[in-house]
Structures are given as C-alpha cells and as structure tokens.
Write an enzyme that holds these catalytic residues in place. Structure first.
Site, PDB file in Angstrom:
ATOM      1  N   GLU A   1      50.128  33.993  45.168  1.00 15.56           N
ATOM      2  CA  GLU A   1      51.146  34.906  44.651  1.00 15.56           C
ATOM      3  C   GLU A   1      50.463  36.267  44.514  1.00 15.56           C
ATOM      4  O   GLU A   1      49.734  36.510  43.561  1.00 15.56           O
ATOM      5  CB  GLU A   1      51.670  34.419  43.294  1.00 15.56           C
ATOM      6  CG  GLU A   1      52.283  33.035  43.337  1.00 15.56           C
ATOM      7  CD  GLU A   1      52.624  32.512  41.960  1.00 15.56           C
ATOM      8  OE1 GLU A   1      52.699  33.333  41.016  1.00 15.56           O
ATOM      9  OE2 GLU A   1      52.802  31.298  41.810  1.00 15.56           O
TER      10      GLU A   1
ATOM     11  N   GLU B   1      50.427  49.356  46.104  1.00 14.61           N
ATOM     12  CA  GLU B   1      50.829  48.881  44.783  1.00 14.61           C
ATOM     13  C   GLU B   1      50.036  49.619  43.704  1.00 14.61           C
ATOM     14  O   GLU B   1      48.807  49.567  43.683  1.00 14.61           O
ATOM     15  CB  GLU B   1      50.589  47.377  44.670  1.00 14.61           C
ATOM     16  CG  GLU B   1      51.085  46.795  43.365  1.00 14.61           C
ATOM     17  CD  GLU B   1      50.928  45.280  43.297  1.00 14.61           C
ATOM     18  OE1 GLU B   1      51.826  44.621  42.758  1.00 14.61           O
ATOM     19  OE2 GLU B   1      49.888  44.769  43.781  1.00 14.61           O
TER      20      GLU B   1
END
Length: 486
Positions: A258, A391
């Site tokens: 993840e 990000e």
C-alpha cells in the site's frame, strides 16, 4: 520519564540489544516515551518465533482465532482513553481523530476479522468431464479452491495511523492462521505495543504475534530479509516499497504493498462546489494531509475554476491550527521536523515552478514549538510541475484547470500514482462515466467516504494487491486446488 518500552518476541517482553530512542510529541516536541532499538539478531529471533508458532496456530479452529480477536478488541476498548491519549501524543493527531479514526477503527478491525476468521475458505468449482487420454481414464473431476495461510507475515506499518493501519494487517493475517512480525514506523511505535499487550492478555499463543522496532532502517530490513518470513505487508512510500519488493523478489516472498498516492479530484462544471470543497478540504484538515488517499491534486473545469479557488481559500482560512489536545483544533502538526521541512521545501519549489500561493505557505503564527504547517493552496499549476506530480504528504492542495472532460480524464491519468481519485458532478451518470475511465484502484463519486468492505489498493506505483473486508483475508492467504475423480 515513562518506563522504557521492551520488545515483544516469542511471547516475552525482551530488553533491546541496542538500547532505546526517544519518541517525540509532534505538537510539543516533548518526549512521549522510549522505544526499543532491536538488533538484527533480535528481529531474526522474532521471525523464528513466528515460524515456530505457525504450525499450531494455523491448525487452530477458526472459532478459537475469532474468540481471541474479539477479546483483544474488548481489551482495546477497555483501555480506550489511555490508548487514544498515547496515539494523540505520539502521532500528533487531534483528540477526535485519535479516538474515532485511530483507536476505535483499530478495535473495529479486530472485531471485523473475528467474524472474518469464520468465513468459508473453500469454494467449489463446477465438475469437469475429461475424456480418456495421456492423463488417465475418462471421468468427471471435482475440484475445490481452498485458501491456506501464507505462513509468517511481516507487517511494516506507516506513521499516519498507529492503530488502524497495524490492525488492518495483523487482524486479517491472524484470522487466516498466519503468524506475524510487526515492525511499526519509528515515529509512533508505542501504540502498537499496546495492541500487542491486548493480544497477549486475550490469549494469543506465544510467538504468534511479535513486535520489533528501531529508529533507522535496520530493523525493517531484517524483518524483510529474514529467511523465516514468507510475506511482507507494507504501507508507506513508493520508494521504500520498491526496495522491499526487490528483496522479496529474490526469494519469491509474497507481497501486499500500500504505497503513495496523488489523488486527483476531478471537479466538473456542474458540480456542487460546496460539497467538492468540503471533500477536498480534508487534505487540510484530516491529519494535516498525511494520508495517501487525500484529494491533493485538484483538476477543475475552467467554468468553475475561479469559484472553486475562492471557496477553497475561504475554507482553509477558517480551520483552527493548534494543539491537537485542545478543543476545537482541526489542523494539528505533521509528524516530525524533518517532514515539516520537506513540505515547506515543496511549497518553495512550487513558487519557483510558477505556482501561485493563494493561502498558507508560511508557518502558522504563534507556534514556536511543534511541527506545524499552515493549510496551503497552490493555483496556476500545470501537470508537469513537481508539486503536481510528486506526493507531498501534507496540508497542500494544488489546482490545475482543464477545458473538457477528455482533458480532465487525461490529466488525472497522467500520473505515476493511481490509488484513489474523486469525481464531483451534479450528473451522477456523467460522474460514473468519468470514474470508469480513471486508472485508480478506487474512485469516490461526490464523496471522499469509503465502503469498508470494498477492495482497497492501487494501480501503477500506488501498490500491489488489495485488502479491506474479505479482500484482506484473500491477501493473507494462498490458493490451493484440490482435485478428485467423481
């Protein structure tokens, strides 16, 4: 000073070989506690303990595993207030977030997978008629697909939720009959030891759950490369996930990854802008944007571009920034001084790239201690800017305009990431049509909400595999085919 924390290995609370390190409160910069520095040998010992416990645990009745997980959830709830206070102190989450989204969700996940332990693991496959041939005589062959536990699972968890994230790995892994080595993030590991205490009191056998920690990468590396580990479940950055995947690939270890996200929020010209702003604004307000699913990359149709920026600016300006323990605080600190500096460097990079800082961009006034970042909105962005492509993992939203649906979809998909995207439109059929074309593991239509039985995971560099709900049980299992002649 609180009592220094010990490691949990083979059912024993064990003194660390390499001493302790300080866990810092991001809001006050005070020391929350002392976390243990495991040696490489101790991490290997934890994996060996898990290996030794696996045969017996994997053969326990599902009802027994379910009862232990349920009792653990009861104990987490019994100690709810101190658990939430610790989570708030070491993670910097607000009181409301620590209570409702961390500890409460962690306990709920143990209850969910107590039920999950009882889900069927066998699926009948329709019989097949085979003619006589080199493989044997003619016959009707039945088959079952059976889910078996993988073995020893290393769970490496992220700092942004020290209860829900570990629970989402440990509980389904145990429900399926695996044993685990948990390596929490170094910034806020103490909550995971409270989870281990609850599991031990609930009766989990020795060696089934092990917790090791360290301030640097050594403990995590050992938890990945140990020969006793069969699978690695990791939540964190894409860069670290890639390094873990390389090690796993050498030994064909199973993986659940993840990883990062740069969620596109596609706002069409018929959208309810107040609803869109309330959703996008969670990047500012929920855990200071330290969430991989945050709608940080806003793609807005030109007809409503100015109105959306105006509303987002107003929204950010009304969010109280401050001590997460104080009543009314919405935006707390980020996890560390190093991460605050990283976020600030991205905002400065955005300025240099030509973005316009509409609001934020400076440290909030009155916060000399603590790692605070003001909610920040960057406009006049283009899709080639690093602040749009990378990000940031903080309370920073970037806005990119587009002309028509086709361009909006193309911009959303022009990303290395593909975790969760969002679409806002007053025409639900139109929104669903756009959603189906987005290359992301999940899409929210007029919502940032989640269905906690739906599969969760990413396309592209946002990860490998799916979990949540029954999908997590599948993730921590191997499929075995059993075939017989009828």
């Amino acid at each position: 000073m609180t009592t220094p924390q010990r490691l949990f290995i083979g059912g024993e609370w064990t003194e660390p070989d390499d001493g302790h390190y300080e866990v810092i409160n991001p809001a006050t910069e005070d020391v929350v506690g002392l976390a243990p520095e495991a040696s490489r040998a101790q991490v290997y010992a934890a994996a060996a303990a898990a290996r030794g416990a696996f045969p017996a645990w994997s053969r326990t009745r599902p009802e027994e595993r379910a009862a232990i997980l349920d009792r653990a959830a009861d104990l987490m709830q019994r100690d709810f207030a101190p658990n939430a206070a610790l989570a708030r102190a070491e993670s910097g989450a607000t009181t409301g977030t620590a209570r409702s989204m961390q500890v409460a969700v962690g306990a709920a996940r143990f209850r969910r997978y107590a039920r999950g332990a009882l889900e069927p693991v066998e699926e009948a496959i329709p019989p097949q008629i085979n003619e006589a041939g080199p493989m044997g005589r003619a016959g009707v062959f039945g088959a079952l697909a059976v889910r078996q536990p993988v073995g020893v699972v290393t769970c490496i968890t992220s700092y942004n939720n020290p209860w829900a994230n570990p629970a989402g790995k440990v509980a389904p892994a145990l429900a399926m009959g695996n044993t685990v080595v948990v390596k929490p993030a170094p910034q806020d590991p103490l909550s995971v030891y409270r989870m281990a205490e609850a599991l031990a009191e609930a009766g989990v056998p020795e060696g089934v759950v092990n917790v090791v920690t360290g301030s640097g990468p050594a403990a995590g590396e050992a938890a990945v490369d140990s020969p006793d580990v069969d699978m690695v479940s990791f939540t964190g950055s894409t860069a670290v996930g890639q390094r873990i995947a390389e090690v796993c690939g050498r030994e064909m270890k199973r993986q659940l990854m993840e990883l990062g996200g740069k969620g596109a929020a596609v706002v069409l010209d018929d959208a309810d802008l107040d609803a869109a702003v309330a959703g996008i604004g969670t990047t500012f307000s929920f855990y200071s944007g330290q969430i991989c699913t945050a709608p940080t990359r806003v793609l807005v149709q030109r007809g409503v571009h100015g109105a959306l920026i105006e509303r987002l600016t107003a929204y950010a300006g009304h969010l109280p920034v401050g001590d997460p323990a104080a009543k009314g605080t919405v935006v707390g600190p980020v996890i560390s001084a190093a991460h605050r500096d990283r976020i600030e460097s991205y905002v400065e990079l955005g300025r240099k790239e030509g973005a316009r800082v509409v609001t934020g961009g400076e440290r909030p006034a009155g916060h000399d201690r603590g790692f605070y970042v003001a909610p920040t909105l960057l406009a006049d962005c283009t899709n080639d800017m690093r602040v749009v492509r990378e990000e940031i993992f903080g309370p920073v939203v970037v806005v990119v305009p587009f002309d028509d649906e086709e361009e909006g979809i193309a911009l959303a998909n022009d990303s290395d990431y593909g975790l969760i995207d969002y679409v806002w439109s007053g025409d639900v059929a139109r929104a669903f049509g756009v959603a189906r074309r987005l290359r992301a593991g999940g899409v929210g239509v007029n919502t940032i909400g989640r269905n906690m039985e739906a599969p969760f995971g990413g396309f592209k560099r946002s990860g490998v595999g799916r979990d949540v709900g029954s999908y997590a049980l599948h993730a921590y299992s191997e499929l075995q085919a059993i075939v017989w002649p009828g």
